[in-house]
Design a protein around this motif. Sequence first.
Motif, mmCIF file in Angstrom:
data_model
loop_
_atom_site.group_PDB
_atom_site.id
_atom_site.type_symbol
_atom_site.label_atom_id
_atom_site.label_comp_id
_atom_site.label_asym_id
_atom_site.label_seq_id
_atom_site.Cartn_x
_atom_site.Cartn_y
_atom_site.Cartn_z
ATOM 1 N N ASP A 84 0.830 -1.207 0.000
ATOM 2 C CA ASP A 84 0.000 0.000 0.000
ATOM 3 C C ASP A 84 0.865 1.256 0.000
ATOM 4 O O ASP A 84 0.529 2.250 -0.669
ATOM 5 C CB ASP A 84 -0.915 0.012 1.220
ATOM 6 N N PHE A 85 1.959 1.224 0.756
ATOM 7 C CA PHE A 85 2.810 2.405 0.821
ATOM 8 C C PHE A 85 3.414 2.722 -0.547
ATOM 9 O O PHE A 85 3.422 3.877 -0.987
ATOM 10 C CB PHE A 85 3.922 2.193 1.849
ATOM 11 N N VAL A 86 3.921 1.703 -1.221
ATOM 12 C CA VAL A 86 4.512 1.924 -2.542
ATOM 13 C C VAL A 86 3.461 2.441 -3.514
ATOM 14 O O VAL A 86 3.688 3.400 -4.264
ATOM 15 C CB VAL A 86 5.160 0.632 -3.067
ATOM 16 N N ALA A 87 2.288 1.822 -3.491
ATOM 17 C CA ALA A 87 1.238 2.239 -4.422
ATOM 18 C C ALA A 87 0.817 3.688 -4.184
ATOM 19 O O ALA A 87 0.595 4.457 -5.132
ATOM 20 C CB ALA A 87 0.036 1.307 -4.291
ATOM 21 N N SER A 88 0.714 4.086 -2.918
ATOM 22 C CA SER A 88 0.258 5.453 -2.615
ATOM 23 C C SER A 88 1.349 6.489 -2.823
ATOM 24 O O SER A 88 1.051 7.669 -3.036
ATOM 25 C CB SER A 88 -0.253 5.520 -1.172
ATOM 26 N N SER A 89 2.599 6.076 -2.768
ATOM 27 C CA SER A 89 3.705 7.025 -2.921
ATOM 28 C C SER A 89 3.981 7.359 -4.381
ATOM 29 O O SER A 89 4.642 8.359 -4.673
ATOM 30 C CB SER A 89 4.975 6.464 -2.278
ATOM 31 N N ALA A 90 3.534 6.511 -5.282
ATOM 32 C CA ALA A 90 3.658 6.748 -6.723
ATOM 33 C C ALA A 90 5.085 7.065 -7.149
ATOM 34 O O ALA A 90 5.331 8.066 -7.828
ATOM 35 C CB ALA A 90 2.720 7.869 -7.159
ATOM 36 N N PRO A 91 6.061 6.241 -6.775
ATOM 37 C CA PRO A 91 7.416 6.471 -7.285
ATOM 38 C C PRO A 91 7.500 6.058 -8.749
ATOM 39 O O PRO A 91 6.609 5.374 -9.278
ATOM 40 C CB PRO A 91 8.264 5.543 -6.410
ATOM 41 N N ALA A 92 8.563 6.452 -9.416
ATOM 42 C CA ALA A 92 8.780 5.990 -10.783
ATOM 43 C C ALA A 92 9.352 4.586 -10.791
ATOM 44 O O ALA A 92 9.046 3.775 -11.671
ATOM 45 C CB ALA A 92 9.729 6.948 -11.510
ATOM 46 N N VAL A 93 10.200 4.294 -9.780
ATOM 47 C CA VAL A 93 10.925 3.028 -9.745
ATOM 48 C C VAL A 93 10.968 2.534 -8.306
ATOM 49 O O VAL A 93 11.129 3.337 -7.379
ATOM 50 C CB VAL A 93 12.373 3.181 -10.283
ATOM 51 N N VAL A 94 10.833 1.229 -8.122
ATOM 52 C CA VAL A 94 11.080 0.607 -6.824
ATOM 53 C C VAL A 94 12.186 -0.426 -7.016
ATOM 54 O O VAL A 94 12.223 -1.124 -8.033
ATOM 55 C CB VAL A 94 9.805 -0.023 -6.237
ATOM 56 N N VAL A 95 13.102 -0.495 -6.038
ATOM 57 C CA VAL A 95 14.223 -1.435 -6.094
ATOM 58 C C VAL A 95 14.128 -2.364 -4.897
ATOM 59 O O VAL A 95 14.002 -1.908 -3.751
ATOM 60 C CB VAL A 95 15.584 -0.701 -6.071
ATOM 61 N N ILE A 96 14.170 -3.678 -5.151
ATOM 62 C CA ILE A 96 14.213 -4.651 -4.071
ATOM 63 C C ILE A 96 15.541 -5.397 -4.115
ATOM 64 O O ILE A 96 16.145 -5.559 -5.179
ATOM 65 C CB ILE A 96 13.037 -5.657 -4.120
ATOM 66 N N THR A 97 16.003 -5.842 -2.932
ATOM 67 C CA THR A 97 17.249 -6.582 -2.824
ATOM 68 C C THR A 97 16.943 -8.067 -2.856
ATOM 69 O O THR A 97 16.189 -8.571 -2.024
ATOM 70 C CB THR A 97 17.979 -6.237 -1.513
ATOM 71 N N ASN A 98 17.541 -8.779 -3.816
ATOM 72 C CA ASN A 98 17.195 -10.167 -4.076
ATOM 73 C C ASN A 98 15.681 -10.253 -4.305
ATOM 74 O O ASN A 98 15.075 -9.297 -4.777
ATOM 75 C CB ASN A 98 17.699 -11.076 -2.956
ATOM 76 N N SER A 99 15.079 -11.365 -3.965
ATOM 77 C CA SER A 99 13.642 -11.516 -4.240
ATOM 78 C C SER A 99 12.791 -11.374 -2.978
ATOM 79 O O SER A 99 11.579 -11.598 -3.025
ATOM 80 C CB SER A 99 13.385 -12.896 -4.868
ATOM 81 N N ASN A 100 13.396 -10.959 -1.865
ATOM 82 C CA ASN A 100 12.722 -11.030 -0.568
ATOM 83 C C ASN A 100 11.364 -10.339 -0.532
ATOM 84 O O ASN A 100 10.432 -10.822 0.103
ATOM 85 C CB ASN A 100 13.607 -10.425 0.522
ATOM 86 N N GLN A 101 11.261 -9.184 -1.173
ATOM 87 C CA GLN A 101 10.066 -8.368 -1.020
ATOM 88 C C GLN A 101 9.069 -8.514 -2.162
ATOM 89 O O GLN A 101 8.069 -7.787 -2.197
ATOM 90 C CB GLN A 101 10.475 -6.891 -0.899
ATOM 91 N N ILE A 102 9.295 -9.437 -3.077
ATOM 92 C CA ILE A 102 8.457 -9.479 -4.272
ATOM 93 C C ILE A 102 6.990 -9.751 -3.930
ATOM 94 O O ILE A 102 6.071 -9.210 -4.569
ATOM 95 C CB ILE A 102 8.993 -10.527 -5.278
ATOM 96 N N ASP A 103 6.712 -10.552 -2.911
ATOM 97 C CA ASP A 103 5.326 -10.886 -2.589
ATOM 98 C C ASP A 103 4.598 -9.755 -1.872
ATOM 99 O O ASP A 103 3.378 -9.842 -1.668
ATOM 100 C CB ASP A 103 5.275 -12.152 -1.730
ATOM 101 N N ARG A 104 5.321 -8.716 -1.483
ATOM 102 C CA ARG A 104 4.685 -7.591 -0.804
ATOM 103 C C ARG A 104 4.292 -6.477 -1.766
ATOM 104 O O ARG A 104 3.636 -5.513 -1.368
ATOM 105 C CB ARG A 104 5.621 -7.041 0.260
#
Length: 384
Positions: free
Chosen positions: A77-97
């Motif tokens: 929800d935070f990423v969606a509401s913040s409307a960034p151009a790009v999100v970066v995750i380290t390895n695959s840990n956060q993909i399901d979030r």
Amino acid sequence: MAEPTVILIANDVVPGMGLPVAAPGLRVHGLAEGLRRHGIEVLTVVDRRPLRALRPNGVPPALPPATVVLDGTEVGDFVASSAPAVVVITNSNQIDRLRPVPGLRLIVDFFAPKMLEVADNPERGNPARAMAALRERKLRAIAAADGFIVNGAKKVPYFLGWLLAAGRDPAATPLEVVWMGVPANFPPPGLAGASRRLVVAGYLQGWSTPGPWLDRLVDRLDPPRVVLDLLLPRHWGRRRAGDAADARLAALAERPGVTLHGLMPYEAFLGFMGGAEVAVDLFGRTLEREFAVVTRTVVALACGVPVVHPPFTEVSPLVAAYDAGWLVDPEDPAAVAAGFEEILSHPEAVAAKATRARRLWQEVLDPAVAVAPLARMVRRLAAG
């Protein structure tokens, strides 16, 4: 055109929180520093889970600028509401979030060879189930990403195999090598103490515990002229497999000239490391270590401290190219003895290598240099 905004999602705590820090947090910190120095706005999201181990009383940590702490369920929800151009995750840990957001670009940082960590970790009796789950998650992250960065050049062929396994065309996939950038912490000149101080520091890991070389180093100490500091705690998120390594370190700490240290906040650790003459970072050869950009060595170089390092990691060619330390096979007693003999008998050689360690940092590991390929990728992806 306005500069893009990037959200970096960290898998661990980051510097500036007054806490100990491990490799994943340092990685995100270096990426953020580098992107900002290229004029890109960055917001760092820190997973709350590690704080429960580091702050069991629930006291909130300090927060660096442009940093938030969230529960895992809040990240999407935070990423969606913040409307960034790009999100970066380290390895695959956060993909399901994360969830699909129109126009949002995803970059996956293949920071560490996690499958090899699981396979090489003797603390896991049967890693097959963990590896199967990790493989499935990794392939989903690769399928979802718009671009990739890789921590070190040697991992590129390893990663290309993963691209093919996920059905991606390597020729059509944005991919850049982004070295482990760490802000410098060079001590001012003239701060050397009366003792020549060697340091062995880093988290105890199942795949890289200290070997017989450490006893050979301790045997060569000459206190108070030559002393050794050991800082080898276990990471707060790792299960202990037994006390053999801890008992050995405690026994070594009883030897003259050896001091054993516990966990310390990252900022204190920088002062600890910056006051060293040489950082010794040796471990046995495993497939995981072959592909490792060893964070403790990178931090030492960022403190202007030359290193004793094995000849087989991602960092080894850099140390060799800049003559910023000694490449020593930890399984070769003669090589270990020769390396320690040069360090203890030729302080002028140590000083020269310290100068070259600073140059290595300036030309490769300075976040502005290391992260430049990521900054270019962010701008390309944000432009569509």
